[in-house]
Structures are given as C-alpha cells and as structure tokens.
Design a protein around this motif. Structure first.
Motif, PDB file in Angstrom:
ATOM      1  N   PRO A 143       0.814  -1.215   0.000  1.00 18.68           N
ATOM      2  CA  PRO A 143       0.000   0.000   0.000  1.00 18.68           C
ATOM      3  C   PRO A 143       0.850   1.268   0.000  1.00 18.68           C
ATOM      4  O   PRO A 143       1.937   1.300   0.555  1.00 18.68           O
ATOM      5  CB  PRO A 143      -0.817  -0.117   1.287  1.00 18.68           C
ATOM      6  N   GLY A 144       0.311   2.294  -0.636  1.00 17.95           N
ATOM      7  CA  GLY A 144       0.984   3.585  -0.652  1.00 17.95           C
ATOM      8  C   GLY A 144       0.867   4.327  -1.976  1.00 17.95           C
ATOM      9  O   GLY A 144       0.861   5.548  -1.993  1.00 17.95           O
ATOM     10  N   PHE A 145       0.741   3.577  -3.058  1.00 15.54           N
ATOM     11  CA  PHE A 145       0.753   4.228  -4.371  1.00 15.54           C
ATOM     12  C   PHE A 145      -0.174   3.502  -5.341  1.00 15.54           C
ATOM     13  O   PHE A 145      -0.284   2.273  -5.282  1.00 15.54           O
ATOM     14  CB  PHE A 145       2.171   4.224  -4.961  1.00 15.54           C
ATOM     15  N   GLY A 146      -0.780   4.270  -6.238  1.00 13.78           N
ATOM     16  CA  GLY A 146      -1.514   3.673  -7.344  1.00 13.78           C
ATOM     17  C   GLY A 146      -0.534   3.270  -8.441  1.00 13.78           C
ATOM     18  O   GLY A 146       0.649   3.628  -8.404  1.00 13.78           O
ATOM     19  N   GLY A 147      -1.034   2.508  -9.385  1.00 17.70           N
ATOM     20  CA  GLY A 147      -0.252   2.217 -10.587  1.00 17.70           C
ATOM     21  C   GLY A 147       0.851   1.182 -10.432  1.00 17.70           C
ATOM     22  O   GLY A 147       1.716   1.082 -11.303  1.00 17.70           O
ATOM     23  N   GLN A 148       0.853   0.394  -9.368  1.00 23.67           N
ATOM     24  CA  GLN A 148       1.880  -0.640  -9.202  1.00 23.67           C
ATOM     25  C   GLN A 148       1.410  -1.960  -9.835  1.00 23.67           C
ATOM     26  O   GLN A 148       0.233  -2.146 -10.130  1.00 23.67           O
ATOM     27  CB  GLN A 148       2.154  -0.882  -7.713  1.00 23.67           C
ATOM     28  N   SER A 149       2.357  -2.896  -9.983  1.00 18.89           N
ATOM     29  CA  SER A 149       2.014  -4.176 -10.611  1.00 18.89           C
ATOM     30  C   SER A 149       1.435  -5.157  -9.600  1.00 18.89           C
ATOM     31  O   SER A 149       1.923  -5.258  -8.466  1.00 18.89           O
ATOM     32  CB  SER A 149       3.254  -4.834 -11.222  1.00 18.89           C
ATOM     33  N   PHE A 150       0.460  -5.891 -10.045  1.00 22.97           N
ATOM     34  CA  PHE A 150      -0.211  -6.932  -9.260  1.00 22.97           C
ATOM     35  C   PHE A 150       0.801  -7.988  -8.790  1.00 22.97           C
ATOM     36  O   PHE A 150       1.598  -8.480  -9.588  1.00 22.97           O
ATOM     37  CB  PHE A 150      -1.277  -7.576 -10.158  1.00 22.97           C
ATOM     38  N   ILE A 151       0.749  -8.327  -7.512  1.00 26.60           N
ATOM     39  CA  ILE A 151       1.655  -9.351  -6.947  1.00 26.60           C
ATOM     40  C   ILE A 151       0.930 -10.698  -6.980  1.00 26.60           C
ATOM     41  O   ILE A 151      -0.020 -10.929  -6.226  1.00 26.60           O
ATOM     42  CB  ILE A 151       2.069  -8.977  -5.498  1.00 26.60           C
ATOM     43  N   ARG A 152       1.383 -11.575  -7.853  1.00 28.75           N
ATOM     44  CA  ARG A 152       0.610 -12.794  -8.144  1.00 28.75           C
ATOM     45  C   ARG A 152       0.524 -13.768  -6.972  1.00 28.75           C
ATOM     46  O   ARG A 152      -0.402 -14.570  -6.897  1.00 28.75           O
ATOM     47  CB  ARG A 152       1.186 -13.514  -9.381  1.00 28.75           C
ATOM     48  N   SER A 153       1.473 -13.688  -6.048  1.00 31.60           N
ATOM     49  CA  SER A 153       1.422 -14.604  -4.894  1.00 31.60           C
ATOM     50  C   SER A 153       0.151 -14.389  -4.070  1.00 31.60           C
ATOM     51  O   SER A 153      -0.230 -15.258  -3.279  1.00 31.60           O
ATOM     52  CB  SER A 153       2.643 -14.404  -4.002  1.00 31.60           C
ATOM     53  N   GLN A 154      -0.497 -13.247  -4.254  1.00 26.52           N
ATOM     54  CA  GLN A 154      -1.701 -12.977  -3.464  1.00 26.52           C
ATOM     55  C   GLN A 154      -2.905 -13.801  -3.922  1.00 26.52           C
ATOM     56  O   GLN A 154      -3.897 -13.925  -3.187  1.00 26.52           O
ATOM     57  CB  GLN A 154      -2.038 -11.481  -3.493  1.00 26.52           C
ATOM     58  N   LEU A 155      -2.819 -14.396  -5.115  1.00 27.35           N
ATOM     59  CA  LEU A 155      -3.956 -15.203  -5.591  1.00 27.35           C
ATOM     60  C   LEU A 155      -4.199 -16.387  -4.662  1.00 27.35           C
ATOM     61  O   LEU A 155      -5.350 -16.721  -4.347  1.00 27.35           O
ATOM     62  CB  LEU A 155      -3.705 -15.688  -7.026  1.00 27.35           C
ATOM     63  N   GLU A 156      -3.118 -17.003  -4.217  1.00 25.50           N
ATOM     64  CA  GLU A 156      -3.258 -18.145  -3.305  1.00 25.50           C
ATOM     65  C   GLU A 156      -3.871 -17.678  -1.974  1.00 25.50           C
ATOM     66  O   GLU A 156      -4.719 -18.357  -1.391  1.00 25.50           O
ATOM     67  CB  GLU A 156      -1.868 -18.781  -3.096  1.00 25.50           C
ATOM     68  N   LYS A 157      -3.463 -16.486  -1.524  1.00 23.62           N
ATOM     69  CA  LYS A 157      -4.044 -15.960  -0.279  1.00 23.62           C
ATOM     70  C   LYS A 157      -5.542 -15.683  -0.452  1.00 23.62           C
ATOM     71  O   LYS A 157      -6.341 -15.967   0.435  1.00 23.62           O
ATOM     72  CB  LYS A 157      -3.312 -14.690   0.145  1.00 23.62           C
ATOM     73  N   ILE A 158      -5.911 -15.155  -1.611  1.00 22.55           N
ATOM     74  CA  ILE A 158      -7.334 -14.874  -1.864  1.00 22.55           C
ATOM     75  C   ILE A 158      -8.130 -16.183  -1.770  1.00 22.55           C
ATOM     76  O   ILE A 158      -9.199 -16.238  -1.155  1.00 22.55           O
ATOM     77  CB  ILE A 158      -7.529 -14.197  -3.247  1.00 22.55           C
ATOM     78  N   ARG A 159      -7.583 -17.247  -2.341  1.00 21.18           N
ATOM     79  CA  ARG A 159      -8.267 -18.556  -2.265  1.00 21.18           C
ATOM     80  C   ARG A 159      -8.433 -19.002  -0.815  1.00 21.18           C
ATOM     81  O   ARG A 159      -9.496 -19.487  -0.423  1.00 21.18           O
ATOM     82  CB  ARG A 159      -7.464 -19.617  -3.036  1.00 21.18           C
ATOM     83  N   ARG A 160      -7.381 -18.814  -0.022  1.00 18.93           N
ATOM     84  CA  ARG A 160      -7.466 -19.240   1.388  1.00 18.93           C
ATOM     85  C   ARG A 160      -8.465 -18.399   2.165  1.00 18.93           C
ATOM     86  O   ARG A 160      -9.191 -18.905   3.011  1.00 18.93           O
ATOM     87  CB  ARG A 160      -6.095 -19.138   2.048  1.00 18.93           C
ATOM     88  N   VAL A 161      -8.474 -17.096   1.878  1.00 15.65           N
ATOM     89  CA  VAL A 161      -9.426 -16.223   2.583  1.00 15.65           C
ATOM     90  C   VAL A 161     -10.851 -16.608   2.200  1.00 15.65           C
ATOM     91  O   VAL A 161     -11.747 -16.661   3.048  1.00 15.65           O
ATOM     92  CB  VAL A 161      -9.138 -14.733   2.282  1.00 15.65           C
ATOM     93  N   ARG A 162     -11.065 -16.891   0.927  1.00 14.89           N
ATOM     94  CA  ARG A 162     -12.413 -17.301   0.495  1.00 14.89           C
ATOM     95  C   ARG A 162     -12.858 -18.541   1.280  1.00 14.89           C
ATOM     96  O   ARG A 162     -13.996 -18.624   1.742  1.00 14.89           O
ATOM     97  CB  ARG A 162     -12.412 -17.561  -1.020  1.00 14.89           C
ATOM     98  N   ALA A 163     -11.951 -19.480   1.468  1.00 14.15           N
ATOM     99  CA  ALA A 163     -12.301 -20.696   2.219  1.00 14.15           C
ATOM    100  C   ALA A 163     -12.579 -20.363   3.688  1.00 14.15           C
ATOM    101  O   ALA A 163     -13.499 -20.918   4.299  1.00 14.15           O
ATOM    102  CB  ALA A 163     -11.173 -21.717   2.104  1.00 14.15           C
ATOM    103  N   MET A 164     -11.815 -19.444   4.253  1.00 12.18           N
ATOM    104  CA  MET A 164     -12.042 -19.045   5.650  1.00 12.18           C
ATOM    105  C   MET A 164     -13.410 -18.394   5.837  1.00 12.18           C
ATOM    106  O   MET A 164     -14.066 -18.577   6.859  1.00 12.18           O
ATOM    107  CB  MET A 164     -10.997 -17.992   6.083  1.00 12.18           C
TER     108      MET A 164
END
Ligand code: DX5
Ligand code: ZN
Length: 226
Positions: A143-164
C-alpha cells in the motif's frame, strides 16, 4: 447465487484539481462503490487526503463510500470518518495492536467493518475476528501508491481467505494492480469486490471511465465462469 461483483474505483488516481467532477463522472460511469484511500505518511510512505476531503465529496454521489485507512493509529479517527460519510471503514491488521477493538468501534458507529492485510501478512491475522467483519481487503500491492504491478502470490491468499469466509456474509475485496488483465484471476480465486485506480481513470474522460469500468466488470465476470 454468488453476490454481484462490485467495482470500486479508487479516487487516488483521479485528477485532484477537478475532484468533484471526477466523482460525478465515475458515479455516472457505473462505479458501484467509491474507494477512498487515506494515507498518513507514517503507516505508508505517502500522504493522500483525509477527513475534510471525504466530507466535501460525500454529497456528490449516493454510492457507498469505501474508506481504506492506511493510517496508524486508526482508532482515534474512526468516529470522525464515520461522521464524514464513510459506509465501509477498513483498517489495516498491521496498523495497531487492538484490531478486535477497532472493528467493534466501527460497527458501534453504525458502519460496515473491514480489515486489510498487506502482501506479506498471513490470512491468519483474520482468523479470530471473522465474526466482527463485513469485508476483508487483500492488498495485491504494497500500500501507498496507485499504478503498481499486481503481486501474483496474493492469488493463493485470496483462495485461502475465500475458504475461511465460508458462508459468512463477508465481502472479499482485492486492491492493487487490478485491470482487465488481472481481474479474471482475482475473481476466479474468490474475490467479489474489486478496487481499481489507474485502470479506471486511464483516458481521463467520462466516456473512457465508462468503457474502463465495463471492461473490468466483464473481465471479472469471466473469472466467475472459470
Ligand atoms: C494503494 C491503494 C489502492 C490504489 C490502487 O495503496 O490502496 O487503492 O489506489 O491503485 P491501482 O488500481 O492503480 O493499483
Ligand atoms: Zn485502497
């Protein structure tokens, strides 16, 4: 039926010299929520805008104001953001030692409560506050700035959060680097709420905003069918 996908343009990428017009333009262009990034130059290495700006733009749209607080401490300001017109108030799990108390306070002020987690933070930070939450925000950039590149490792976290989340009525929002290329993967992983800054405000005209929001929404919906 899954919840409809929500697109929340981040006004961090708006032209601040014409902020009122920009709010009205994204509202008319199909924004579902208005995402407001508040930065303090302390929790994050940038300063954006605060209470008085939110108060000033509040009358310009009837859409929900989704206020993302990148400030530490947050607790002393929660009531003021509630009064300024926030509908959803999201605090960072990393921003203070008493997350449970912050979430109780947001709901006590009659607002929907959110928690954001940075890319390096485990979803386990959410495990003991799930029943106090209306929204989880997974940051897919630092966090801090717009226009940065998507960090792909977060996809796995999104899946885990969805399960939680299971069948709890909690929205799963993803913020940072979401555009027509990344939106489908984000939604396929389980997100239902998308923040988009630079990819919405690209082109800088009301017509471009409409096209950009429609394209991101279509890509997101395609992710649901994966
Ligand atoms: C980043 C903010 C984001 C940011 C997203 O700290 O929380 O909301 O504005 O901007 P894009 O979509 O350009 O990554
Ligand atoms: Zn944000």
């Amino acid at each position: 039926m899954p919840e409809p996908i929500i697109i929340a343009p981040s006004i961090l990428s708006a032209d601040f010299a014409r902020l009122g017009d920009e709010i009205e333009a994204i509202d008319a262009a199909g924004a579902d929520w208005i995402h407001c990034d508040v930065m303090d130059g302390h929790f994050v290495p940038n300063i954006s805008f605060g209470l008085d700006v939110i108060k000033a733009i509040r009358p310009l749209s009837a859409k929900a104001f989704d206020v993302h607080l990148m400030i530490a401490p947050a607790d002393p300001y929660l009531e003021a953001f509630a009064k300024a017109g926030a509908d959803v108030i999201t605090v960072h799990a990393e921003a203070g030692p008493h997350l449970d108390r912050s979430l109780q306070a947001i709901r006590a002020f009659g607002k929907r409560a959110g928690v954001a987690i940075c890319p390096a933070t485990s979803e386990q930070a959410l495990a003991h506050v799930l029943d106090r939450l209306d929204l989880i925000l997974v940051m897919s950039v630092n966090p801090g700035f717009g226009g940065q590149s998507f960090i792909r490792s977060q996809l796995e976290k999104i899946r885990r959060v969805r399960a939680m989340i299971g069948d709890r009525p909690i929205r799963l929002e993803v913020d940072g680097g979401v555009n027509v290329e990344t939106a489908a993967a984000v939604v396929a992983a389980g997100a239902d709420t998308i923040v988009a800054g630079s990819s919405v405000f690209r082109g800088a005209t009301p017509e471009a905003y409409r096209d950009n929001i429609a394209a991101i929404k279509a890509a997101a919906e395609a992710g649901r069918r994966r």
